[in-house]
Design an enzyme around this catalytic site. Structure first.
Site, PDB file in Angstrom:
ATOM      1  N   GLY A 144     -55.534   0.644  20.564  1.00 48.67           N
ATOM      2  CA  GLY A 144     -55.511  -0.697  21.106  1.00 48.67           C
ATOM      3  C   GLY A 144     -54.513  -0.785  22.237  1.00 48.67           C
ATOM      4  N   GLN A 195     -48.913  -4.682  28.146  1.00 47.19           N
ATOM      5  CA  GLN A 195     -48.507  -3.275  28.077  1.00 47.19           C
ATOM      6  C   GLN A 195     -48.810  -2.515  29.365  1.00 47.19           C
ATOM      7  OE1 GLN A 195     -50.519  -2.709  24.084  1.00 47.19           O
ATOM      8  NE2 GLN A 195     -48.686  -1.419  23.849  1.00 47.19           N
ATOM      9  N   CYS A 243     -47.064   2.042  18.233  1.00 52.64           N
ATOM     10  CA  CYS A 243     -47.338   1.203  19.398  1.00 52.64           C
ATOM     11  C   CYS A 243     -47.094   2.014  20.659  1.00 52.64           C
ATOM     12  CB  CYS A 243     -46.423  -0.023  19.370  1.00 52.64           C
ATOM     13  SG  CYS A 243     -46.658  -1.158  20.750  1.00 52.64           S
ATOM     14  N   LEU A 244     -48.001   1.876  21.619  1.00 53.78           N
ATOM     15  CA  LEU A 244     -47.863   2.616  22.877  1.00 53.78           C
ATOM     16  C   LEU A 244     -46.587   2.241  23.631  1.00 53.78           C
ATOM     17  CD1 LEU A 244     -51.559   2.477  24.155  1.00 53.78           C
ATOM     18  CD2 LEU A 244     -50.416   4.346  22.937  1.00 53.78           C
ATOM     19  N   HIS A 304     -52.420  -6.704  15.706  1.00 50.18           N
ATOM     20  CA  HIS A 304     -51.325  -6.079  16.459  1.00 50.18           C
ATOM     21  C   HIS A 304     -51.447  -6.432  17.941  1.00 50.18           C
ATOM     22  CE1 HIS A 304     -48.510  -2.567  17.257  1.00 50.18           C
ATOM     23  NE2 HIS A 304     -49.042  -2.759  18.463  1.00 50.18           N
ATOM     24  N   GLU A 305     -52.668  -6.317  18.479  1.00 50.04           N
ATOM     25  CA  GLU A 305     -52.867  -6.609  19.909  1.00 50.04           C
ATOM     26  C   GLU A 305     -52.721  -8.100  20.205  1.00 50.04           C
ATOM     27  OE1 GLU A 305     -52.603  -4.171  21.854  1.00 50.04           O
ATOM     28  OE2 GLU A 305     -52.887  -2.720  20.237  1.00 50.04           O
ATOM     29  N   HIS A 360     -49.191  -8.916  20.591  1.00 44.52           N
ATOM     30  CA  HIS A 360     -48.708  -8.587  21.943  1.00 44.52           C
ATOM     31  C   HIS A 360     -48.950  -9.757  22.897  1.00 44.52           C
ATOM     32  CE1 HIS A 360     -47.194  -4.518  22.233  1.00 44.52           C
ATOM     33  NE2 HIS A 360     -48.198  -4.054  21.523  1.00 44.52           N
TER      34      HIS A 360
END
Length: 173
Positions: free
Chosen positions: A46, A51, A90-91, A132-133, A136
């Protein structure tokens, strides 16, 4: 398509609530395509617009089970249910993994890249990735939700076990 630079914590944009998407044009389509390319290159499931430095309500989830990627534009969670504790990464936090408690089920209303509305229901890992996204997009980061930090090797071992289960045809329930 272009692989974009992933914004890392503690960049301010990651903790800022995003703005609603109002233009469903070529620029949005290119951003979504570039986000997808970036997520794949980073081996993620994701990615959210903040991000990649864009403060708009757009995210992509692709858990890789043969279904097309989910593009979430202006998503709103309309229902949740159950409870689940599982590992997340997480990225924007490349070396941080931890256990996070989230609902097991989620229902979301969102828009497609052409602006049309749709509703989506998801459970388990897919629901976790979607929430999660969406976090963000609301400036909420998973590091604030971790109940236990997990060593990267433990996370990688679990990932290898899941890959082996899929290869063995056992799948994930």
């Amino acid at each position: 398509m272009t692989v974009l630079e992933i914004v890392k914590y503690p960049a301010e944009i990651l903790e800022t609530k995003t703005k609603e998407v109002t233009k469903f044009d070529r620029n949005l389509h290119k951003l979504l395509d570039d986000m997808m390319e970036t997520m794949i290159a980073a081996d993620g499931v994701g990615i959210a617009a903040p991000q990649v430095g864009q403060s708009i309500r757009a995210a992509i989830v692709d858990i890789g089970e043969g279904d097309p990627p989910i593009e979430l534009i202006n998503p709103v969670i309309t229902a949740v249910g159950g409870e689940d504790v599982d590992l997340e990464g997480c990225l924007s936090f490349p070396d941080l993994y931890g256990e996070v408690k989230r609902p097991f089920f989620v229902r979301v209303e969102a828009q497609e890249r052409d602006g049309s509305l749709y509703e989506l229901e998801a459970e388990s890992f897919e629901a976790r990735a979607i929430m999660h996204e969406i976090d963000h997009l609301d400036g909420i980061l998973f590091n604030k939700k971790i109940s236990r930090i997990v060593d990267a090797s433990e996370f990688e071992e679990l990932d290898e076990e899941l890959v082996q289960l899929e290869k063995d045809g056992e799948g994930i329930e």
